[in-house]
Design an enzyme around this catalytic site. Structure first.
Site, PDB file in Angstrom:
ATOM      1  N   LYS A 182       0.823  -1.213   0.000  1.00 33.23           N
ATOM      2  CA  LYS A 182       0.000   0.000   0.000  1.00 33.23           C
ATOM      3  C   LYS A 182       0.854   1.259   0.000  1.00 33.23           C
ATOM      4  CE  LYS A 182      -4.293  -1.794   1.636  1.00 33.23           C
ATOM      5  NZ  LYS A 182      -5.400  -1.719   2.576  1.00 33.23           N
ATOM      6  N   LYS A 188      -5.543 -10.670  -5.413  1.00 35.08           N
ATOM      7  CA  LYS A 188      -6.773 -10.891  -4.642  1.00 35.08           C
ATOM      8  C   LYS A 188      -7.880  -9.952  -5.110  1.00 35.08           C
ATOM      9  CE  LYS A 188      -7.064  -8.102  -0.674  1.00 35.08           C
ATOM     10  NZ  LYS A 188      -7.195  -7.759   0.708  1.00 35.08           N
ATOM     11  N   LYS A 211     -11.432  -4.642  -2.590  1.00 37.56           N
ATOM     12  CA  LYS A 211     -12.440  -3.652  -2.882  1.00 37.56           C
ATOM     13  C   LYS A 211     -11.899  -2.338  -3.407  1.00 37.56           C
ATOM     14  CE  LYS A 211     -14.043  -3.533   1.749  1.00 37.56           C
ATOM     15  NZ  LYS A 211     -13.020  -3.422   2.793  1.00 37.56           N
TER      16      LYS A 211
HETATM   17  P1  AMP Z   1     -11.075  -5.756   4.057  1.00 36.09           P
HETATM   18  O1  AMP Z   1     -11.852  -5.612   2.800  1.00 36.09           O
HETATM   19  O2  AMP Z   1      -9.609  -5.654   3.798  1.00 36.09           O
HETATM   20  O3  AMP Z   1     -11.561  -4.909   5.161  1.00 36.09           O
HETATM   21  O4  AMP Z   1     -11.288  -7.249   4.524  1.00 36.09           O
HETATM   22  C1  AMP Z   1     -12.343  -7.700   5.365  1.00 36.09           C
HETATM   23  C2  AMP Z   1     -12.279  -9.206   5.482  1.00 36.09           C
HETATM   24  O5  AMP Z   1     -12.490  -9.822   4.211  1.00 36.09           O
HETATM   25  C3  AMP Z   1     -10.909  -9.719   5.956  1.00 36.09           C
HETATM   26  O6  AMP Z   1     -11.122 -10.820   6.813  1.00 36.09           O
HETATM   27  C4  AMP Z   1     -10.230 -10.153   4.698  1.00 36.09           C
HETATM   28  O7  AMP Z   1      -9.276 -11.164   4.915  1.00 36.09           O
HETATM   29  C5  AMP Z   1     -11.399 -10.695   3.892  1.00 36.09           C
HETATM   30  N1  AMP Z   1     -11.135 -10.592   2.461  1.00 36.09           N
HETATM   31  C6  AMP Z   1     -10.960  -9.451   1.748  1.00 36.09           C
HETATM   32  N2  AMP Z   1     -10.743  -9.735   0.447  1.00 36.09           N
HETATM   33  C7  AMP Z   1     -10.768 -11.093   0.340  1.00 36.09           C
HETATM   34  C8  AMP Z   1     -10.600 -12.005  -0.749  1.00 36.09           C
HETATM   35  N3  AMP Z   1     -10.378 -11.570  -1.987  1.00 36.09           N
HETATM   36  N4  AMP Z   1     -10.690 -13.321  -0.493  1.00 36.09           N
HETATM   37  C9  AMP Z   1     -10.926 -13.779   0.767  1.00 36.09           C
HETATM   38  N5  AMP Z   1     -11.093 -12.976   1.829  1.00 36.09           N
HETATM   39  C10 AMP Z   1     -11.018 -11.647   1.630  1.00 36.09           C
END
Ligand code: AMP
Ligand code: TRP
Length: 332
Positions: free
Chosen positions: A112, A197, A200
């Site tokens: 990042k 991955k 978002k």
């Molecule tokens: P975040 O969007 O970074 O706040 O992630 C929130 C939760 O979603 C965390 O537990 C991440 O590990 C999970 N997560 C986010 N993107 C993925 C993905 N592409 N595959 C699996 N888990 C994800």
């Protein structure tokens, strides 16, 4: 009783990766209010360039979607991080426990920070200290388990290190937590770029299925997913065939079953994509319907968050007070 804590950042619209990697496990784990806490970690969304109005909107949307996905506020505690001051109070003590070097080694920080620099934005100091705040989120509740996607493994490891170090130096204060990951879809990949991955905040939304995408949009994104060249038919091989493996993982996650076994039922990519599209649309349909109902009554969602913050504060305060005392601060 096992206490569970996890969080999601309101830095973009929630994705299928968030749902399969994290939120679905939370719904399954949703237990007594004292035992399962889920948090919209809004302070974490301020660590990179952000738009204040958007963060506020996305925070409300994320909370609404978590309820729509099936979290029951009678059975778990759902709240917003910035509503409970204990998180930032504890983060400072953990900044006095963590070392600069171990934070600079975090993969997510390096990625990042490089991205922010490439965009000509400065690197916010909070991006470096991000995992310390995350550790505070977890440790303030004496959490046993942290259900997250694979990408958070390193952050939870750091949390464990900080808990052990603090306990050794200042006396037993924190529970040492462990991460838990789903069996399939712990790392959902971008449909256009299956070696990264599904995140978002990717610039290009074509490879990302958002939870609120219309069925036609979901189907189009899946049908246009990048598959791999090579004529070995449909086989499950994450290294050599990441695009197809991702589709098989999605199908397995939506319908149950094993991705390698599912592969045997297909001779071509077209039929596989059609089945994945249909499975994802059906998976999201009830979540979207419930979201529409809940979004019509924002007051009800705010009430859930207010009550959740009250419960969370009551749990975190004694733990954080104890840590203040243990580290050598004079009681007020
Ligand atoms: P975040 O969007 O970074 O706040 O992630 C929130 C939760 O979603 C965390 O537990 C991440 O590990 C999970 N997560 C986010 N993107 C993925 C993905 N592409 N595959 C699996 N888990 C994800
Ligand atoms: N860093 C996590 C992510 O990007 C979000 C998060 C913040 C979190 N605090 C947490 C997850 C505490 C689990 C527990 O996904």
């Amino acid at each position: 009783m096992t206490r569970i804590f996890s969080g999601v950042k309101p830095s973009g619209h929630l994705t299928l990766g968030n749902y399969l990697g994290a939120v679905r496990q939370w719904v399954a784990a949703d237990q007594a209010p004292d035992e399962a806490l889920f948090c919209v970690v809004d302070l974490h969304a301020l660590t990179v360039e952000h738009d204040p109005a958007r963060v506020r909107r996305l925070s409300r949307q994320a909370a609404t979607l978590l309820l729509a996905a099936g979290l029951d506020p009678q059975r778990c505690t759902l709240f917003v991080q910035s509503h409970v001051d204990e998180h930032t109070r504890l983060a400072y003590l953990l900044e006095c426990t963590a070392g600069d070097g171990e934070l600079r080694r975090m993969i997510q920080y390096k990625e990042k920070a490089a991205k922010a620099q490439a965009a000509g934005d400065g690197v916010r100091l909070s991006l470096l200290t991000y995992p310390v705040l995350m550790a505070a989120d977890i440790l303030a509740y004496r959490t046993d388990e942290v259900p997250v996607g694979e990408d958070q493994r390193q952050h939870v490891e750091l949390t464990r290190d900080l808990a052990v170090r603090f306990n050794q130096r200042y006396g037993h204060t924190f529970t040492v937590p462990k991460a838990t990951h789903p069996k399939v879809a712990a790392r959902v990949m971008d449909l256009q770029e299956p070696t990264s991955k599904m995140g978002k905040s990717h610039e290009n939304g074509a490879g990302i299925v958002y939870l609120l995408d219309e069925p036609g949009v979901v189907a189009k994104k899946v049908m246009r997913a990048v598959t791999d060249s090579g004529d070995g038919g449909v086989v499950y091989d994450r290294e050599a065939r990441p695009g197809v493996a991702n589709l098989l993982d999605l199908l397995a996650a939506c319908t149950g079953g094993d991705p390698a076994v599912l592969a045997e039922g297909y001779s071509g990519y077209g039929a596989l994509k059609r089945d994945v599209a249909e499975a994802v649309v059906e998976l999201l349909r009830p979540v979207q319907e419930r979201h529409a109902e809940l979004a019509a009554d924002p007051g009800a969602v705010e009430k859930v968050l207010r009550e959740g913050a009250g419960r969370a504060r009551a749990l975190a305060r004694p733990v954080v007070d104890r840590a203040y005392e243990a580290i050598g601060l004079l009681a007020p």
